[in-house]
Design a protein around this motif. Structure first.
Motif, mmCIF file in Angstrom:
data_model
loop_
_atom_site.group_PDB
_atom_site.id
_atom_site.type_symbol
_atom_site.label_atom_id
_atom_site.label_comp_id
_atom_site.label_asym_id
_atom_site.label_seq_id
_atom_site.Cartn_x
_atom_site.Cartn_y
_atom_site.Cartn_z
ATOM 1 N N TRP A 191 2.151 -9.815 10.943
ATOM 2 C CA TRP A 191 3.481 -9.219 11.142
ATOM 3 C C TRP A 191 3.547 -7.819 10.554
ATOM 4 O O TRP A 191 4.199 -6.925 11.112
ATOM 5 C CB TRP A 191 4.548 -10.111 10.521
ATOM 6 C CG TRP A 191 4.761 -11.387 11.254
ATOM 7 C CD1 TRP A 191 4.200 -12.605 10.978
ATOM 8 C CD2 TRP A 191 5.563 -11.582 12.420
ATOM 9 N NE1 TRP A 191 4.601 -13.540 11.880
ATOM 10 C CE2 TRP A 191 5.448 -12.946 12.781
ATOM 11 C CE3 TRP A 191 6.371 -10.741 13.192
ATOM 12 C CZ2 TRP A 191 6.107 -13.482 13.880
ATOM 13 C CZ3 TRP A 191 7.033 -11.284 14.281
ATOM 14 C CH2 TRP A 191 6.902 -12.626 14.619
ATOM 15 N N THR A 203 2.194 -5.229 12.837
ATOM 16 C CA THR A 203 3.060 -4.902 13.972
ATOM 17 C C THR A 203 4.236 -4.037 13.563
ATOM 18 O O THR A 203 4.545 -3.025 14.211
ATOM 19 C CB THR A 203 3.567 -6.200 14.634
ATOM 20 O OG1 THR A 203 2.445 -6.987 15.036
ATOM 21 C CG2 THR A 203 4.427 -5.879 15.856
ATOM 22 N N PHE A 204 4.920 -4.412 12.481
ATOM 23 C CA PHE A 204 6.177 -3.750 12.122
ATOM 24 C C PHE A 204 5.998 -2.679 11.045
ATOM 25 O O PHE A 204 6.836 -1.788 10.937
ATOM 26 C CB PHE A 204 7.183 -4.798 11.644
ATOM 27 C CG PHE A 204 7.572 -5.775 12.714
ATOM 28 C CD1 PHE A 204 8.470 -5.411 13.704
ATOM 29 C CD2 PHE A 204 7.022 -7.048 12.748
ATOM 30 C CE1 PHE A 204 8.829 -6.309 14.708
ATOM 31 C CE2 PHE A 204 7.375 -7.948 13.737
ATOM 32 C CZ PHE A 204 8.283 -7.575 14.727
#
Length: 321
Positions: free
Chosen positions: A59, A62-63
């Motif tokens: 995660w 991605t962010f």
């Protein structure tokens, strides 16, 4: 990228849920608070930490790519991974030593192995992990004080981040511990088979010792599956990493470069980011499957399995008075 997030999150969640059950159940039932189960709880906690890495790191990629691709964060993640793997490996050695003591001294085992023994072994394990991690990171910083600005494949960049010497020492120590664990397991197997298959009838005063010995041997056979899984998964990984680190160290010495690698190696490895994509998925699946099966094997003992069913099922499982 979506596949990586899905695979990492799913495997990480399964690892955390299956590994986190054992410490909770052992803390709930007092009769499960034995030296063997304490060792299993330590391994479960180490697996939970690895599972959390599987959940959060995809995660972050991605962010928060600027943070996830940072060389400093990658070094921190690899050190945490190194610590968890070493704790599990050394704890396996203590488990094998625990079973050796139980088989050789079945009646005196409760006096020889106590909670204080487990605490002392845990402190020794943490001391070894801190010493190993400190040496690895110190040797890397002395070779090249700066980490790469960007690392696209963190968990495939052990030599890049920790250096050839650090990778060599880390895998060498874990390989020695694994071989020592295998040696103890073979010794326990030989002693157990020789004792239980004895044709000599037990004397009256030996009946209690023979019964206690069968109980300890049965527990060892449950744990043997976990030990075999560790050996099958960790020893080839350690050997391959040792060979890669040795070849990289040899090549760097022949070229006259620094043995630990550095920014030049970083530029080569980080630009080639498409080639290791499939290896990232393979490594994630294999490592996650290993920890998942490992978590289920923790509860292979009928006593632990019944306690887990009673903890979650309550009175529907009439297992305890």
């Amino acid at each position: 990228m979506a596949v990586k997030i899905l695979i990492g999150s799913l495997l990480g969640l399964l690892i955390v849920t299956t590994s986190g059950v054992l410490p909770v159940v052992v803390a709930r039932y007092q009769h499960l608070r034995t030296a063997t189960n304490y060792h299993l709880c330590i391994m479960s906690i180490a697996d939970c930490v690895v599972g959390l890495l599987f959940i959060f790191y995809p995660w972050m990629r991605t962010f928060w790519p600027s943070l996830a691709f940072s060389g400093v964060l990658c070094a921190l993640l690899l050190l945490v991974n190194l610590a968890c793997s070493t704790v599990s490996n050394v704890t396996m050695f203590w488990l094998a030593l625990d079973r050796r003591t139980a088989v050789r001294n079945p009646l005196l085992y409760p006096l020889l192995v106590t909670r204080l023994t487990v605490r002392r072994q845990l402190l020794q394990t943490l001391g070894l992990v801190m010493l190993l991690a400190g040496y690895v990171i110190t040797s890397r910083l002395l070779t090249d004080p700066s980490f790469p600005d960007e690392i696209s494949q963190c968990f495939l960049s052990w030599q890049l981040v920790l250096g050839h010497i650090g990778t060599l020492v880390n895998n060498g120590v874990n390989l020695v511990v694994s071989c020592a664990t295998i040696f103890l397991c073979v010794e326990v197997l030989l002693v157990a088979r020789r004792t239980l298959r004895s044709n000599v009838a037990a004397l009256p005063h030996e009946l209690a010792e023979r019964a206690r010995l069968r109980k300890h041997v049965r527990t060892f056979y449950y744990l043997l599956r976990v030990m075999v899984l560790y050996g099958v998964c960790l020893i080839p990984f350690s050997v391959s990493s040792l060979l890669k680190a040795f070849m990289g160290l040899k090549a760097s010495l022949e070229d006259g470069a620094t043995p630990g690698g550095g920014a030049e190696a970083a530029s080569v490895l980080t630009m080639d980011s498409e080639e290791p994509q499939i290896w990232f998925v393979v490594l994630t699946v294999l490592r996650g499957s290993f920890h998942l099966v490992d978590s289920w094997l923790f509860c292979s003992s009928p006593e632990l399995r019944h306690a887990i069913l009673h903890y979650f099922g309550g009175d529907r499982f009439d297992l305890y008075p």
